[in-house]
Write a protein that holds these residues in place. Structure first.
Motif, PDB file in Angstrom:
ATOM      1  N   MET A 178       0.971  -1.077   0.060  1.00  0.00           N
ATOM      2  CA  MET A 178      -0.030  -0.352   0.061  1.00  0.00           C
ATOM      3  C   MET A 178       0.567   1.024   0.092  1.00  0.00           C
ATOM      4  O   MET A 178       1.003   1.811  -0.350  1.00  0.00           O
ATOM      5  CB  MET A 178      -1.220  -0.353   1.325  1.00  0.00           C
ATOM      6  CG  MET A 178      -1.811   0.512   1.168  1.00  0.00           C
ATOM      7  SD  MET A 178      -2.177   1.449   2.710  1.00  0.00           S
ATOM      8  CE  MET A 178      -1.447   1.763   4.299  1.00  0.00           C
ATOM      9  N   LEU A 179       2.344   0.913   0.717  1.00  0.00           N
ATOM     10  CA  LEU A 179       2.611   2.258   1.050  1.00  0.00           C
ATOM     11  C   LEU A 179       3.443   3.189   0.071  1.00  0.00           C
ATOM     12  O   LEU A 179       3.523   3.770  -1.231  1.00  0.00           O
ATOM     13  CB  LEU A 179       3.084   2.100   2.237  1.00  0.00           C
ATOM     14  CG  LEU A 179       2.978   2.718   3.923  1.00  0.00           C
ATOM     15  CD1 LEU A 179       3.829   2.011   4.500  1.00  0.00           C
ATOM     16  CD2 LEU A 179       2.299   3.683   3.968  1.00  0.00           C
ATOM     17  N   ALA A 180       4.239   1.543  -0.352  1.00  0.00           N
ATOM     18  CA  ALA A 180       5.015   2.031  -2.186  1.00  0.00           C
ATOM     19  C   ALA A 180       4.084   2.192  -3.010  1.00  0.00           C
ATOM     20  O   ALA A 180       4.600   3.256  -4.583  1.00  0.00           O
ATOM     21  CB  ALA A 180       5.762   0.024  -2.702  1.00  0.00           C
ATOM     22  N   VAL A 181       3.044   1.631  -3.313  1.00  0.00           N
ATOM     23  CA  VAL A 181       1.942   2.168  -4.470  1.00  0.00           C
ATOM     24  C   VAL A 181       1.698   3.829  -4.299  1.00  0.00           C
ATOM     25  O   VAL A 181       1.749   4.587  -5.556  1.00  0.00           O
ATOM     26  CB  VAL A 181       0.423   1.407  -4.666  1.00  0.00           C
ATOM     27  CG1 VAL A 181      -0.189   2.075  -5.589  1.00  0.00           C
ATOM     28  CG2 VAL A 181       1.256   0.186  -5.103  1.00  0.00           C
ATOM     29  N   LEU A 182       1.059   3.707  -2.919  1.00  0.00           N
ATOM     30  CA  LEU A 182       0.640   5.319  -2.577  1.00  0.00           C
ATOM     31  C   LEU A 182       1.331   6.151  -2.808  1.00  0.00           C
ATOM     32  O   LEU A 182       1.220   7.416  -3.299  1.00  0.00           O
ATOM     33  CB  LEU A 182       0.390   5.305  -1.481  1.00  0.00           C
ATOM     34  CG  LEU A 182      -0.520   6.501  -0.480  1.00  0.00           C
ATOM     35  CD1 LEU A 182      -1.634   6.753  -1.372  1.00  0.00           C
ATOM     36  CD2 LEU A 182      -0.682   6.386   0.818  1.00  0.00           C
ATOM     37  N   PHE A 183       2.708   5.698  -3.053  1.00  0.00           N
ATOM     38  CA  PHE A 183       3.794   6.989  -2.289  1.00  0.00           C
ATOM     39  C   PHE A 183       4.543   7.145  -3.589  1.00  0.00           C
ATOM     40  O   PHE A 183       5.277   7.722  -4.463  1.00  0.00           O
ATOM     41  CB  PHE A 183       4.498   7.291  -1.098  1.00  0.00           C
ATOM     42  CG  PHE A 183       3.364   7.667  -0.066  1.00  0.00           C
ATOM     43  CD1 PHE A 183       3.378   9.074   0.737  1.00  0.00           C
ATOM     44  CD2 PHE A 183       3.405   6.435   0.908  1.00  0.00           C
ATOM     45  CE1 PHE A 183       2.380   9.647   1.312  1.00  0.00           C
ATOM     46  CE2 PHE A 183       3.069   7.488   1.724  1.00  0.00           C
ATOM     47  CZ  PHE A 183       2.406   8.434   1.833  1.00  0.00           C
ATOM     48  N   GLY A 184       5.302   5.762  -3.860  1.00  0.00           N
ATOM     49  CA  GLY A 184       6.070   5.498  -5.003  1.00  0.00           C
ATOM     50  C   GLY A 184       5.950   5.505  -6.377  1.00  0.00           C
ATOM     51  O   GLY A 184       6.595   5.048  -7.512  1.00  0.00           O
ATOM     52  N   SER A 298      -7.689  -6.553  -0.456  1.00  0.00           N
ATOM     53  CA  SER A 298      -8.101  -5.983  -2.612  1.00  0.00           C
ATOM     54  C   SER A 298      -8.043  -4.274  -1.612  1.00  0.00           C
ATOM     55  O   SER A 298      -8.120  -3.311  -2.731  1.00  0.00           O
ATOM     56  CB  SER A 298      -9.117  -6.404  -3.226  1.00  0.00           C
ATOM     57  OG  SER A 298     -10.562  -5.925  -1.985  1.00  0.00           O
ATOM     58  N   ILE A 299      -8.808  -3.818  -0.529  1.00  0.00           N
ATOM     59  CA  ILE A 299      -8.995  -2.509  -0.516  1.00  0.00           C
ATOM     60  C   ILE A 299      -7.555  -2.148  -0.315  1.00  0.00           C
ATOM     61  O   ILE A 299      -7.662  -0.883  -0.811  1.00  0.00           O
ATOM     62  CB  ILE A 299      -9.574  -2.772   0.850  1.00  0.00           C
ATOM     63  CG1 ILE A 299     -11.346  -3.133   1.097  1.00  0.00           C
ATOM     64  CG2 ILE A 299      -9.716  -1.221   1.711  1.00  0.00           C
ATOM     65  CD1 ILE A 299     -12.276  -3.110   2.090  1.00  0.00           C
ATOM     66  N   PHE A 300      -6.532  -2.595   0.434  1.00  0.00           N
ATOM     67  CA  PHE A 300      -5.348  -2.419   0.513  1.00  0.00           C
ATOM     68  C   PHE A 300      -4.787  -1.834  -1.018  1.00  0.00           C
ATOM     69  O   PHE A 300      -4.265  -0.618  -1.134  1.00  0.00           O
ATOM     70  CB  PHE A 300      -4.801  -2.740   1.074  1.00  0.00           C
ATOM     71  CG  PHE A 300      -3.841  -3.314   2.725  1.00  0.00           C
ATOM     72  CD1 PHE A 300      -3.561  -2.038   2.879  1.00  0.00           C
ATOM     73  CD2 PHE A 300      -5.852  -3.075   3.844  1.00  0.00           C
ATOM     74  CE1 PHE A 300      -3.273  -2.427   4.276  1.00  0.00           C
ATOM     75  CE2 PHE A 300      -5.511  -3.336   4.820  1.00  0.00           C
ATOM     76  CZ  PHE A 300      -4.561  -2.871   5.390  1.00  0.00           C
ATOM     77  N   ILE A 301      -5.434  -2.761  -1.910  1.00  0.00           N
ATOM     78  CA  ILE A 301      -4.384  -2.161  -3.209  1.00  0.00           C
ATOM     79  C   ILE A 301      -5.132  -1.181  -3.794  1.00  0.00           C
ATOM     80  O   ILE A 301      -4.799  -0.437  -4.595  1.00  0.00           O
ATOM     81  CB  ILE A 301      -4.317  -3.290  -3.645  1.00  0.00           C
ATOM     82  CG1 ILE A 301      -3.642  -4.936  -2.836  1.00  0.00           C
ATOM     83  CG2 ILE A 301      -4.580  -3.410  -5.416  1.00  0.00           C
ATOM     84  CD1 ILE A 301      -3.322  -6.316  -3.664  1.00  0.00           C
ATOM     85  N   ASN A 302      -7.273  -1.379  -4.071  1.00  0.00           N
ATOM     86  CA  ASN A 302      -7.404  -0.560  -4.662  1.00  0.00           C
ATOM     87  C   ASN A 302      -7.671   0.961  -4.168  1.00  0.00           C
ATOM     88  O   ASN A 302      -7.700   1.814  -4.421  1.00  0.00           O
ATOM     89  CB  ASN A 302      -9.149  -1.213  -4.184  1.00  0.00           C
ATOM     90  CG  ASN A 302      -9.164  -2.263  -5.697  1.00  0.00           C
ATOM     91  OD1 ASN A 302      -9.195  -2.790  -6.652  1.00  0.00           O
ATOM     92  ND2 ASN A 302     -10.258  -2.860  -5.056  1.00  0.00           N
ATOM     93  N   SER A 303      -7.620   0.797  -2.570  1.00  0.00           N
ATOM     94  CA  SER A 303      -7.330   2.071  -2.213  1.00  0.00           C
ATOM     95  C   SER A 303      -6.036   3.026  -2.797  1.00  0.00           C
ATOM     96  O   SER A 303      -6.104   4.370  -3.256  1.00  0.00           O
ATOM     97  CB  SER A 303      -7.234   2.096  -1.477  1.00  0.00           C
ATOM     98  OG  SER A 303      -8.908   1.663  -0.235  1.00  0.00           O
ATOM     99  N   SER A 304      -5.201   2.045  -2.599  1.00  0.00           N
ATOM    100  CA  SER A 304      -3.545   2.772  -2.384  1.00  0.00           C
ATOM    101  C   SER A 304      -3.644   3.105  -4.627  1.00  0.00           C
ATOM    102  O   SER A 304      -3.026   4.180  -4.164  1.00  0.00           O
ATOM    103  CB  SER A 304      -2.259   2.098  -2.604  1.00  0.00           C
ATOM    104  OG  SER A 304      -2.269   0.534  -2.932  1.00  0.00           O
TER     105      SER A 304
END
Length: 358
Positions: A178-184, A298-304
């Motif tokens: 989540m953090l990698a997709v959200l910021f990276g 899926s919530i983590f991935i879709n949200s990020s």
């Protein structure tokens, strides 16, 4: 958002259902739902038919709801039909086919629409969904895992979320992604890079968009041959850090060909982490909870993904295009260090012993 919000909104309920109902039946039902959506879109494309825009958003929302049920059921059923010692290999092949679809789908869809028209394109989509339905139907039914005790839906959802929070391997893997997709991530800003930085035009943008998928596809083929089972936790952390570093180098690059190579490498590193994370989730989740854990995933991935695209745009607005991606890459690397330091069990995870049949 018309697709993502419903998918996120029903995901937990979809996970609960996947742990209580025959998973193959859920896949058949969601495939029919997608088919209905495709039929409605086909009807909207017929000459002389005028459909309100909000109705089209409603159709897309229907597909989002179907996604919310499909993901947990698919994840849970895969663990029932694949031997435990083949989890890594199956994750690699699953990723391979997914990236084939991701790279080819939009490209072929655009070409088909351009040459034979929108109505015929939707007809092809419907035909593909019929094939998918037949393939799902050909899978033998598996028994529904018995629940530990009778419990209502809300308590069931709470148990699933509680399991994710308590299991440090699962929680660490989800937070890392989540953090990698959200910021990276920099995918949402590719049009700006193609236009402002690389002067690549629309054709160049297409190549830039395809590059991560091509890199991921090639890596998936390698992983299917040589699965990353040894020191999996360390490899997961290193590959997420390498993905983040690629984003920083991409932001600094002013050469189109170098940028394409870096994006392809980012897709390759990302796919290693996808395969390891998927295998860790399969191995560390009891069968009777796979649906709910997959729903949280899926919530983590879709949200990020969605919020990450929003974050990229906001950061680019206030920090500038290139500084925002560099900043996000460094934040992502810091998050890798934080997860590695605080989730020792994830850092020391090794799949060699875990993949033995039980």
């Amino acid at each position: 958002l018309a697709e993502a919000l419903p998918a996120i909104g029903v995901a937990l309920f979809g996970g609960h259902v996947a742990d209580r109902v025959d998973r193959r039946s859920i896949l058949l039902f969601t495939t029919v739902s997608l088919m209905v959506g495709a039929v409605l879109l086909l009807l909207s494309s017929l000459p002389g038919v005028h459909i309100p825009v909000m109705a089209l958003y409603g159709v897309i929302a229907l597909t989002g709801c179907a996604r919310g049920f499909y993901g947990p059921a698919n994840f849970a059923l895969m663990a029932q039909i694949i031997p435990r010692n083949l989890y890594v290999n199956s994750s690699a092949w699953n990723s391979t086919f997914w990236h084939i679809a991701a790279v080819m789908g939009s490209t072929v869809g655009g070409l088909v629409t351009g040459f034979i028209g929108l109505t015929a394109t939707y007809a092809i989509v419907i035909a593909q969904l019929i094939v998918a339905f037949v393939l799902f139907f050909s899978i033998k039914k598996r028994p529904v895992p018995p629940a530990e005790k009778a419990e209502g839906m809300l308590k069931s959802l709470g148990v699933g979320i509680g399991f994710v929070v308590r299991n440090k391997i699962v929680l660490g893997a989800l937070l890392l992604d989540m953090l990698a997709v959200l910021f990276g991530g920099a995918v949402a800003l590719l049009p700006m890079f193609a236009d402002v930085v690389l002067n690549a035009g629309p054709q160049g943008l297409g190549v830039l968009r395809a590059a991560p998928g091509i890199g991921a596809f090639l890596m998936a083929l390698w992983l299917a041959y040589k699965p990353p089972v040894k020191d999996a936790g360390q490899r997961l952390l290193l590959n997420v850090a390498a993905y983040s570093a690629c984003m920083i180098v991409f932001a600094l690059s002013a050469n189109f060909y170098l940028s394409v190579i870096i994006l392809a490498l980012s897709g390759a590193f990302d796919n290693v982490s996808v395969v390891i994370r998927s295998t860790l989730l399969q191995l560390n989740t009891p069968d009777e909870m796979r649906g709910r854990v997959s729903a949280v995933n899926s919530i983590f991935i879709n949200s990020s993904n969605e919020i990450g695209a929003f974050e990229s745009g906001v950061a680019a607005k206030f920090l500038g295009l290139i500084p925002s991606v560099i900043f996000g890459g460094f934040i992502s690397i810091i998050s890798v260090l934080g997860v590695g330091a605080n989730f020792k069990v994830l850092r020391e995870a090794d799949l060699d012993s875990e993949l033995e049949p039980k």
